[in-house]
Design a protein around this motif. Structure first.
Motif, PDB file in Angstrom:
ATOM      1  N   ILE A 244       0.846  -1.193   0.000  1.00 52.47           N
ATOM      2  CA  ILE A 244       0.000   0.000   0.000  1.00 52.47           C
ATOM      3  C   ILE A 244       0.885   1.249   0.000  1.00 52.47           C
ATOM      4  N   SER A 245       0.706   2.101  -0.997  1.00 51.80           N
ATOM      5  CA  SER A 245       1.447   3.364  -1.047  1.00 51.80           C
ATOM      6  C   SER A 245       0.431   4.486  -1.130  1.00 51.80           C
ATOM      7  N   GLY A 246       0.072   5.014   0.024  1.00 47.71           N
ATOM      8  CA  GLY A 246      -0.945   6.058   0.065  1.00 47.71           C
ATOM      9  C   GLY A 246      -2.332   5.486  -0.075  1.00 47.71           C
ATOM     10  N   PRO A 247      -3.344   6.347   0.036  1.00 40.30           N
ATOM     11  CA  PRO A 247      -4.714   5.862  -0.124  1.00 40.30           C
ATOM     12  C   PRO A 247      -5.013   5.551  -1.586  1.00 40.30           C
ATOM     13  N   SER A 248      -6.125   4.879  -1.805  1.00 36.28           N
ATOM     14  CA  SER A 248      -6.621   4.606  -3.154  1.00 36.28           C
ATOM     15  C   SER A 248      -6.559   5.875  -3.992  1.00 36.28           C
ATOM     16  N   ALA A 249      -6.133   5.743  -5.244  1.00 33.60           N
ATOM     17  CA  ALA A 249      -5.999   6.942  -6.090  1.00 33.60           C
ATOM     18  C   ALA A 249      -6.210   6.577  -7.544  1.00 33.60           C
ATOM     19  N   THR A 250      -6.566   7.568  -8.345  1.00 38.53           N
ATOM     20  CA  THR A 250      -6.667   7.363  -9.784  1.00 38.53           C
ATOM     21  C   THR A 250      -6.063   8.557 -10.500  1.00 38.53           C
ATOM     22  N   SER A 251      -5.549   8.320 -11.677  1.00 35.36           N
ATOM     23  CA  SER A 251      -5.090   9.424 -12.529  1.00 35.36           C
ATOM     24  C   SER A 251      -5.727   9.286 -13.901  1.00 35.36           C
ATOM     25  N   ASP A 252      -6.901   8.647 -13.937  1.00 35.84           N
ATOM     26  CA  ASP A 252      -7.486   8.293 -15.229  1.00 35.84           C
ATOM     27  C   ASP A 252      -8.175   9.454 -15.938  1.00 35.84           C
ATOM     28  N   ILE A 253      -8.479  10.528 -15.220  1.00 33.09           N
ATOM     29  CA  ILE A 253      -9.142  11.645 -15.875  1.00 33.09           C
ATOM     30  C   ILE A 253      -8.129  12.776 -16.043  1.00 33.09           C
ATOM     31  N   GLU A 254      -7.705  12.977 -17.258  1.00 34.34           N
ATOM     32  CA  GLU A 254      -6.731  14.017 -17.622  1.00 34.34           C
ATOM     33  C   GLU A 254      -5.432  13.906 -16.815  1.00 34.34           C
ATOM     34  N   LEU A 255      -5.139  12.712 -16.309  1.00 30.83           N
ATOM     35  CA  LEU A 255      -3.946  12.445 -15.507  1.00 30.83           C
ATOM     36  C   LEU A 255      -3.838  13.349 -14.283  1.00 30.83           C
ATOM     37  N   ASP A 256      -4.974  13.859 -13.812  1.00 29.28           N
ATOM     38  CA  ASP A 256      -5.024  14.556 -12.531  1.00 29.28           C
ATOM     39  C   ASP A 256      -5.124  13.501 -11.444  1.00 29.28           C
ATOM     40  N   ARG A 257      -4.223  13.551 -10.455  1.00 30.04           N
ATOM     41  CA  ARG A 257      -4.306  12.528  -9.413  1.00 30.04           C
ATOM     42  C   ARG A 257      -5.447  12.863  -8.457  1.00 30.04           C
ATOM     43  N   VAL A 258      -6.338  11.885  -8.261  1.00 31.51           N
ATOM     44  CA  VAL A 258      -7.457  12.052  -7.341  1.00 31.51           C
ATOM     45  C   VAL A 258      -7.341  10.953  -6.296  1.00 31.51           C
ATOM     46  N   GLU A 259      -7.349  11.330  -5.004  1.00 29.52           N
ATOM     47  CA  GLU A 259      -7.275  10.325  -3.952  1.00 29.52           C
ATOM     48  C   GLU A 259      -8.679   9.780  -3.694  1.00 29.52           C
ATOM     49  N   GLY A 260      -8.752   8.469  -3.593  1.00 33.81           N
ATOM     50  CA  GLY A 260     -10.014   7.851  -3.178  1.00 33.81           C
ATOM     51  C   GLY A 260     -10.863   7.375  -4.317  1.00 33.81           C
ATOM     52  N   VAL A 261     -10.727   6.105  -4.670  1.00 34.31           N
ATOM     53  CA  VAL A 261     -11.671   5.536  -5.614  1.00 34.31           C
ATOM     54  C   VAL A 261     -12.341   4.351  -4.910  1.00 34.31           C
ATOM     55  N   HIS A 262     -11.755   3.161  -5.011  1.00 32.82           N
ATOM     56  CA  HIS A 262     -12.472   2.014  -4.453  1.00 32.82           C
ATOM     57  C   HIS A 262     -11.949   1.559  -3.091  1.00 32.82           C
ATOM     58  N   GLY A 263     -10.707   1.789  -2.824  1.00 32.06           N
ATOM     59  CA  GLY A 263     -10.158   1.381  -1.538  1.00 32.06           C
ATOM     60  C   GLY A 263     -10.415   2.472  -0.509  1.00 32.06           C
ATOM     61  N   PRO A 264      -9.773   2.347   0.684  1.00 36.05           N
ATOM     62  CA  PRO A 264      -9.942   3.393   1.710  1.00 36.05           C
ATOM     63  C   PRO A 264      -9.508   4.763   1.173  1.00 36.05           C
ATOM     64  N   ARG A 265     -10.344   5.774   1.415  1.00 33.84           N
ATOM     65  CA  ARG A 265      -9.988   7.105   0.924  1.00 33.84           C
ATOM     66  C   ARG A 265      -9.052   7.833   1.878  1.00 33.84           C
ATOM     67  N   THR A 266      -8.976   7.321   3.116  1.00 34.38           N
ATOM     68  CA  THR A 266      -8.076   7.935   4.094  1.00 34.38           C
ATOM     69  C   THR A 266      -7.148   6.868   4.672  1.00 34.38           C
ATOM     70  N   LEU A 267      -5.841   7.164   4.662  1.00 37.59           N
ATOM     71  CA  LEU A 267      -4.848   6.256   5.258  1.00 37.59           C
ATOM     72  C   LEU A 267      -4.096   7.038   6.320  1.00 37.59           C
ATOM     73  N   ARG A 268      -4.116   6.546   7.552  1.00 36.16           N
ATOM     74  CA  ARG A 268      -3.349   7.186   8.626  1.00 36.16           C
ATOM     75  C   ARG A 268      -2.324   6.195   9.148  1.00 36.16           C
ATOM     76  N   VAL A 269      -1.075   6.620   9.169  1.00 35.19           N
ATOM     77  CA  VAL A 269       0.007   5.736   9.611  1.00 35.19           C
ATOM     78  C   VAL A 269       0.558   6.250  10.932  1.00 35.19           C
ATOM     79  N   LEU A 270       0.606   5.362  11.923  1.00 33.68           N
ATOM     80  CA  LEU A 270       1.236   5.690  13.201  1.00 33.68           C
ATOM     81  C   LEU A 270       2.582   4.983  13.234  1.00 33.68           C
ATOM     82  N   LEU A 271       3.626   5.789  13.288  1.00 32.45           N
ATOM     83  CA  LEU A 271       4.983   5.248  13.235  1.00 32.45           C
ATOM     84  C   LEU A 271       5.536   5.244  14.657  1.00 32.45           C
ATOM     85  N   VAL A 272       5.659   4.063  15.250  1.00 32.63           N
ATOM     86  CA  VAL A 272       5.951   3.944  16.675  1.00 32.63           C
ATOM     87  C   VAL A 272       7.401   3.511  16.907  1.00 32.63           C
ATOM     88  N   GLY A 273       8.103   4.253  17.819  1.00 36.68           N
ATOM     89  CA  GLY A 273       9.448   3.821  18.185  1.00 36.68           C
ATOM     90  C   GLY A 273      10.430   4.964  18.203  1.00 36.68           C
TER      91      GLY A 273
END
Lengths: 516, 203
Positions: free
Chosen positions: B174-203
């Motif tokens: 997983i690299s970032g939330p779900s995304a598409t660039s299919d419309i005019e190659l504009d990157r849009v976050e959130g298509v079919h997978g989770p639209r929000t990804l939060r990473v807690l980096l512990v240590g």
């Protein structure tokens, strides 16, 4: 008829508007598409198409260049990618049987398909066996190549494309025009029109107040497809890579539609070209570095799914893999062209190609458009029996940008020239205009007297033309547009320069080498 | 001849130029050296954030508080049955994936998992769906994914990750939330997978 519909029908005039988009029997090309020069001419006249393409290819070229520049050992990675694929291809029989063993051990059922018809029959039979009338699909070039959607439709099974771009193409009753972004020829307002008009006929309609903002369009696709993901029993995918050693298949994607299809349904059928193999699990690291940066211009694509057969309690509990030949062994037999089977379908060559950028993917009439399609399609289909296929090796300026950018170093210009000679050989023996012209030229240049006479005639013609011709070629030289038959065969796709008023030899003798 | 034997025979005929005694190892493959990067944990945080995911670094002691913040607004939280108890957050109702039907996965507000490892160079989180990571559908259907990664799980590049992973396990990179660039190659976050990804980096 809306403005959009009339515009897209102009676009479709590049092929026969009456013929429904469909892969030709045997695959790799679309029925009803004229030869490249004719299709390209229609595409060049479409200003909207050229604008959409220039924007899209320009954007992705910039992104790719930036992320490739981050990798210090990029050239070494390309060499490794090419060598790994060559190793696989030169011992493909070994790796295919190894993959079969590993997949079977992991609980998958392996099928072999000699051609498109055989592959389609296998998929249709599995879907029928589960009594379903629909399948969800992950974007897959191999299944477009074999015309799987049409074969499923003939069997009464609807195939739902779930990649956003493939959905736009499917709802728009259109053909894909790019390997990575098949709807690259559409802009946002065209996509909005298609969604508003067509989504309701295929399931959940688009919201009536839908805007042309890409985020809103993606949200509409999310809602429309989710009901299909949640109820689907059978999914069909391709694979980006198949690891012979471990039986691992990999699907590289961005949207999560792939993950949906690969994990939610009970049955998964993956159609995998026999060139997709890599020898070992460790070899994947090279390709997982090369592919995303070359393809979408990202360090890594959002989602990569990997699986080997069946995982108890997680994902589909019935897994099928269809190993597809469909002309690939013919490509393998061509010692110059074999390198085309290294292709990992990143589409970088399309985005740098000056011919693709101006004519778009539909002009190629090929499932695989652009430079890679211009070599792969003629080899998959064979040359010498279809004018449209035979035109593809000529759909290039041989500038070499495609080779420079290819992550597995396919020398596309080399293969283009090789295929041009095959096309010429295939047509040898038939009287041709080109042959007659060359014979005449040979006679004319045979003696210096004839050459001098021809130059005089040409100079005379030039002085007449100089007064009448207004067209200018780049560089300012006067040029002729389309000429009457038979020279129209040349001039329809090219400017013909107006000959100089005086030949060099005439100038030399008149001025005594410039002294007078 | 059946399709299998026919295809293998075609392959062998096509390869008649390959010397009979050549082995795969005879085709030399140059392997580029793996990249060496100065601070991989810092780079991982930076590159994950570059993909429009949220990254929060914390110590183990701070984790419960950071978790509560990451899960703000979540009423029903999906958790794998084997999620370590110390990661169970206070607040949301915990829904264990026992496993649940797919429609039930669609009815929760988010999912909380651990990861197998993280890749610094590409900002990638890898799940091999082992303990604490849930089955593949669990991190896919809900719209929010909160993922806990330990700093000692972060590797430098893709080759390190491939070397550490078991090819026989299913994997989701997983690299970032779900995304598409299919419309005019504009990157849009959130298509079919989770639209929000939060990473807690512990240590």
């Amino acid at each position: 008829m809306s403005e959009l519909a009339s515009e897209s029908s102009t676009r479709r005039s590049a092929r026969s508007a009456e013929v429904a988009p469909r892969a030709a029997a045997g695959g790799a090309t679309f029925l009803g598409t004229p030869a490249f020069p004719i299709a390209a001419k229609a595409a060049l006249a479409d200003a909207q198409l050229r604008r959409n393409l220039a924007h899209a290819t320009g954007t992705i070229r910039g992104k790719r260049a930036a992320v490739v520049a981050e990798v210090a050992n990029w050239e070494e990675l390309r060499l490794a990618g090419a060598a790994l694929k060559d190793r696989t291809l030169r011992h493909l029989d070994t790796y295919l049987t190894q993959l079969e063993t590993a997949l079977t051990k992991a609980g998958a059922t392996v099928h072999w398909a000699r051609d498109a018809a055989e592959a389609n029959r296998i998929v249709v039979d599995i879907a029928r066996g589960h009594g379903t009338d629909e399948v969800v699909k992950v974007k897959s070039m191999a299944t477009v190549e074999i015309g799987l959607n049409e074969a499923l439709a003939d069997a009464g099974i609807t195939a739902w494309e779930t990649d956003l771009a493939e959905l736009i193409v499917q709802l728009g009753h259109d053909l894909p025009s790019h390997i990575l972004v098949p709807a690259i020829h559409r802009n946002r307002s065209e996509v909005r029109e298609i969604f508003l008009r067509e989504m309701g006929r295929a399931g959940r309609p688009a919201p009536p107040d839908l805007t042309d903002n890409p985020a809103d369009l993606a949200a509409a696709a999310r809602e429309h497809l989710r009901e299909k993901f949640l109820r689907a029993k059978v999914a069909v995918s391709g694979a980006n890579f198949a690891v012979a050693e471990t039986g691992t298949l990999a699907v590289v994607e961005s949207e999560g539609n792939g993950r949906m299809c690969l994990t939610l349904p009970e049955v998964l059928i993956s159609v995998v070209g026999i060139e997709k193999l890599v020898p070992t699990w460790a070899d994947l690291d090279v390709f997982l570095q090369l592919l995303p940066r070359s393809s979408t211009g990202e360090r890594m694509n959002p989602y990569t799914s990997m699986w080997s057969g069946v995982t108890p309690g997680d994902g589909p509990q019935e897994v099928h893999v269809v190993l597809l030949d469909n002309g690939r062994t013919d490509v393998l037999a061509d010692e110059v062209g074999r390198q085309a089977l290294r292709c990992i379908r990143c589409s970088a060559c399309l985005n740098v190609c000056p011919v693709y950028e101006r004519t778009g993917g539909h002009s190629y009439g090929s499932v695989y458009p652009g430079p890679i399609g211009a070599i792969l399609t003629p080899m998959l289909r064979g040359v010498g029996h279809d004018e449209q296929v035979d035109s593809l090796p000529y759909a290039s300026s041989l500038c070499g940008a495609c080779f420079e950018v290819c992550p597995v170093r396919i020398d596309i210009p080399e293969v283009l020239v090789h295929l041009r000679s095959q096309v010429v050989d295939a047509h040898r023996g038939r009287p041709s205009l080109q042959g007659a012209a060359m014979k005449a030229a040979s006679w004319m240049f045979g003696t210096s007297a004839r050459t001098a006479a021809a130059e005089k005639l040409s100079g005379l013609g030039s002085r007449v033309l100089d007064r009448t011709v207004r067209r200018r070629a780049p560089g300012g030289r006067r040029a002729l547009g389309s000429l009457p038959w038979p020279v129209s065969a040349w001039s329809d796709a090219r400017d013909t320069p107006v000959p100089p008023p005086e030949s060099f030899r005439a100038w030399w003798s008149r001025t005594d080498g410039g002294r007078r | 001849m059946n399709a299998r034997d026919a295809i293998l025979a075609r392959v062998r005929t096509a390869l008649r130029d390959v010397p009979r005694d050549e082995t795969p190892a005879d085709v030399e493959v140059p392997r580029p050296p793996a990249p060496v990067l100065p601070d991989r944990v810092e780079l991982f945080a930076e590159r994950v954030a570059d993909y429009k995911a949220t990254v929060v670094r914390c110590t183990p002691a701070e984790l419960p508080e950071r978790l509560a913040e990451a899960l703000h607004g979540v009423a029903r939280l999906l958790v794998p049955t084997d999620l370590p108890a110390e990661l169970h957050p206070a607040g949301p109702e915990l829904v264990e994936d026992t496993p649940l039907p797919v429609t039930a996965l669609d009815a929760v507000d988010g999912v909380l998992t651990t990861a197998r490892l993280g890749i610094a160079e590409t900002g990638t989180i890898v799940l091999d769906h082992g303990p604490g990571q849930g089955r593949r559908a669990a991190t896919l259907v809900p719209d929010l994914h909160v993922c806990v990664v330990r700093t000692d799980q972060v590797v430098t590049g893709v080759p390190d990750a491939v070397a550490a992973l078991d090819p026989h396990r299913p994997q989701t990179w997983i690299s970032g939330p779900s995304a598409t660039s299919d419309i005019e190659l504009d990157r849009v976050e959130g298509v079919h997978g989770p639209r929000t990804l939060r990473v807690l980096l512990v240590g």
